[in-house]
Design a protein around this motif. Structure first.
Motif, mmCIF file in Angstrom:
data_model
loop_
_atom_site.group_PDB
_atom_site.id
_atom_site.type_symbol
_atom_site.label_atom_id
_atom_site.label_comp_id
_atom_site.label_asym_id
_atom_site.label_seq_id
_atom_site.Cartn_x
_atom_site.Cartn_y
_atom_site.Cartn_z
ATOM 1 N N GLY A 1 -14.988 3.446 -11.241
ATOM 2 C CA GLY A 1 -16.084 2.971 -10.415
ATOM 3 C C GLY A 1 -15.395 1.994 -9.358
ATOM 4 N N PHE A 2 -14.620 1.035 -9.483
ATOM 5 C CA PHE A 2 -14.580 -0.090 -8.874
ATOM 6 C C PHE A 2 -13.681 -0.336 -7.905
ATOM 7 N N LYS A 3 -14.276 -0.168 -7.111
ATOM 8 C CA LYS A 3 -12.956 -0.271 -5.634
ATOM 9 C C LYS A 3 -11.314 -1.106 -6.543
ATOM 10 N N ALA A 4 -10.342 -0.616 -5.881
ATOM 11 C CA ALA A 4 -9.233 -1.383 -6.008
ATOM 12 C C ALA A 4 -8.438 -2.107 -5.048
ATOM 13 N N TRP A 5 -8.271 -3.309 -4.996
ATOM 14 C CA TRP A 5 -7.532 -4.386 -5.188
ATOM 15 C C TRP A 5 -5.980 -4.230 -4.738
ATOM 16 N N TYR A 6 -5.434 -3.399 -3.532
ATOM 17 C CA TYR A 6 -4.294 -3.182 -3.970
ATOM 18 C C TYR A 6 -2.847 -3.917 -2.586
ATOM 19 N N ILE A 7 -4.449 -4.507 -2.047
ATOM 20 C CA ILE A 7 -3.144 -5.264 -1.237
ATOM 21 C C ILE A 7 -3.420 -6.840 -2.172
ATOM 22 N N SER A 8 -4.129 -7.403 -2.145
ATOM 23 C CA SER A 8 -4.426 -8.975 -2.774
ATOM 24 C C SER A 8 -3.631 -8.478 -4.383
ATOM 25 N N THR A 9 -3.754 -7.579 -4.991
ATOM 26 C CA THR A 9 -3.431 -7.549 -6.457
ATOM 27 C C THR A 9 -1.200 -7.349 -5.828
ATOM 28 N N GLY A 10 -1.329 -6.271 -4.626
ATOM 29 C CA GLY A 10 0.065 -6.931 -4.679
ATOM 30 C C GLY A 10 0.456 -8.069 -4.506
ATOM 31 N N VAL A 11 0.501 -8.596 -3.231
ATOM 32 C CA VAL A 11 0.817 -10.052 -2.940
ATOM 33 C C VAL A 11 0.881 -10.630 -3.941
ATOM 34 N N PHE A 12 -0.428 -11.101 -5.017
ATOM 35 C CA PHE A 12 -0.082 -11.843 -5.823
ATOM 36 C C PHE A 12 0.867 -11.557 -7.001
ATOM 37 N N SER A 13 1.448 -10.309 -7.404
ATOM 38 C CA SER A 13 1.826 -10.365 -8.167
ATOM 39 C C SER A 13 3.543 -9.696 -7.457
ATOM 40 N N ILE A 14 3.361 -9.666 -6.087
ATOM 41 C CA ILE A 14 5.277 -9.910 -5.721
ATOM 42 C C ILE A 14 5.522 -11.664 -5.629
ATOM 43 N N VAL A 15 4.370 -12.395 -5.481
ATOM 44 C CA VAL A 15 4.589 -13.216 -5.847
ATOM 45 C C VAL A 15 5.193 -13.794 -7.016
ATOM 46 N N TRP A 16 4.471 -13.326 -8.022
ATOM 47 C CA TRP A 16 4.726 -14.069 -9.017
ATOM 48 C C TRP A 16 6.345 -13.385 -9.572
ATOM 49 N N LEU A 17 6.095 -12.542 -9.466
ATOM 50 C CA LEU A 17 7.600 -12.073 -9.416
ATOM 51 C C LEU A 17 9.284 -12.576 -8.860
ATOM 52 N N LEU A 18 8.757 -13.120 -7.566
ATOM 53 C CA LEU A 18 10.197 -13.808 -6.880
ATOM 54 C C LEU A 18 9.610 -14.874 -7.425
ATOM 55 N N LEU A 19 8.795 -15.175 -8.070
ATOM 56 C CA LEU A 19 8.561 -16.788 -8.810
ATOM 57 C C LEU A 19 9.411 -16.859 -9.802
ATOM 58 N N ILE A 20 9.373 -16.241 -11.513
ATOM 59 C CA ILE A 20 9.918 -15.348 -11.856
ATOM 60 C C ILE A 20 12.056 -15.452 -11.646
ATOM 61 N N PHE A 21 11.557 -14.687 -10.754
ATOM 62 C CA PHE A 21 12.958 -14.381 -10.626
ATOM 63 C C PHE A 21 13.792 -15.819 -10.219
ATOM 64 N N ARG A 22 13.431 -16.023 -9.497
ATOM 65 C CA ARG A 22 14.224 -17.387 -9.341
ATOM 66 C C ARG A 22 13.919 -19.015 -9.643
ATOM 67 N N GLY A 23 13.096 -18.714 -11.048
ATOM 68 C CA GLY A 23 13.241 -19.927 -11.851
ATOM 69 C C GLY A 23 12.522 -21.075 -11.387
ATOM 70 N N GLY A 24 11.122 -20.488 -10.503
ATOM 71 C CA GLY A 24 9.946 -21.786 -9.614
ATOM 72 C C GLY A 24 8.936 -21.273 -11.112
ATOM 73 N N THR A 25 9.090 -21.479 -12.382
ATOM 74 C CA THR A 25 8.280 -20.934 -13.496
ATOM 75 C C THR A 25 7.407 -22.556 -13.439
ATOM 76 N N GLN A 26 7.908 -23.134 -12.413
ATOM 77 C CA GLN A 26 6.459 -24.789 -12.497
ATOM 78 C C GLN A 26 5.583 -23.953 -11.421
ATOM 79 N N TRP A 27 5.989 -23.359 -11.116
ATOM 80 C CA TRP A 27 4.542 -22.676 -9.699
ATOM 81 C C TRP A 27 3.568 -22.101 -10.182
ATOM 82 N N LEU A 28 3.515 -20.902 -11.438
ATOM 83 C CA LEU A 28 3.228 -20.273 -12.097
ATOM 84 C C LEU A 28 1.589 -20.267 -12.417
ATOM 85 N N LEU A 29 1.556 -21.554 -13.328
ATOM 86 C CA LEU A 29 0.020 -22.249 -13.558
ATOM 87 C C LEU A 29 -0.469 -21.914 -11.993
ATOM 88 N N PRO A 30 -0.155 -22.648 -11.358
ATOM 89 C CA PRO A 30 -0.905 -22.961 -10.308
ATOM 90 C C PRO A 30 -1.004 -21.974 -9.688
#
Length: 260
Positions: A49-78
């Protein structure tokens, strides 16, 4: 059972092959499974019964993965803090249209899938990363396989009947035992730490793998579905195939980083 076995014979070599190749190949693997797992988790939330936030969860996920792949782990906690603030802010601004259940579930979904599964890429990037990744798979597969087999043969007492009516205490203990056996074998091959550390790690992994399995079953049980998806013939969805690995992968990464 035949379809399930054939699917495993196809998928396991792909999983191991892409992990072995590393680099962009393991990145493609991690991105694919984590985003598909996110999609399935959000779909379960919609059935709750919850509305899915496809756009915002997708944006967060892509940014997270790009940081992981590019070695930007110092930005993960922020980024994590920004994501939590976004979810709370959305509820604060749009309550009661956005309630705690919707905000909490959508905030949780990419953490459960993308954040945890992305640690497979980090494992592969370690010194002897392929060995650690393979060790992770073996421990989880040993737990799952022997929990199933021993449960079928010796199982009498149900482990969590409201969540999974077929899983038994005997099977759970059997899976844990063979996870420990696999861990001691790993100690002989990998080394780098006392055998007692591998023993403790195996106990943690054996328990965590089964919690991951039961947790995903509880999610499905809450909306009365058998599988999280239909992507993998005989197995269901990505969550159905990787549920035991989701909690184990980060544990293995930080253990290898700190102890191993």
């Amino acid at each position: 059972m035949l379809i399930r076995t054939l699917s495993a014979l196809v998928l396991v070599p792909i999983l191991l092959g892409l992990t072995y190749l590393g680099g962009p190949y393991i990145a493609l693997l991690v991105m694919s499974i984590s985003l598909l797992a996110l999609k399935e988790t959000l779909a379960i939330g919609q059935k709750m019964g919850f509305k899915a936030w496809y756009i915002s969860t997708g944006v967060f996920s892509i940014v997270w993965l790009l940081l992981i792949f590019r070695g930007g782990t110092q930005w993960l906690l922020p980024l994590l803090l920004a994501w939590l603030l976004f979810a709370m802010g959305k509820m604060a601004l749009y309550y009661p249209k956005v309630n705690l259940g919707e905000a909490g579930y959508n905030c949780f979904s990419p953490l459960y899938t993308v954040v945890l599964l992305s640690h497979l890429y980090l494992i592969r990037g370690l010194t002897e990363g392929m060995a650690w990744a393979l060790f992770t798979f073996i421990l989880v597969w040993a737990t799952d396989t022997f929990a199933y087999l021993i449960g079928r043969v010796l199982g009498k007492h149900l482990l969590a009947p409201q969540v999974s009516p077929k899983k038994t205490i005997e099977g759970s203990l059997g899976g844990l035992f063979f996870c420990i056996v696999s861990g001691i074998v790993g100690y002989k091959i990998i080394g780098g730490a006392p055998w007692s550390a591998y023993f403790v790690l195996s106990i943690i992994v054996g328990i965590s793998a089964q919690i991951g399995d039961l947790f995903e079953s509880a999610l499905k049980r809450s909306v009365s579905i058998k599988d999280s998806g239909k992507l993998i013939p005989g197995h269901g969805g990505i969550l159905d195939r990787f549920d035991s690995l989701i909690f184990v992968i980060p544990i293995m990464y930080y253990w290898a980083l700190i102890v191993g």
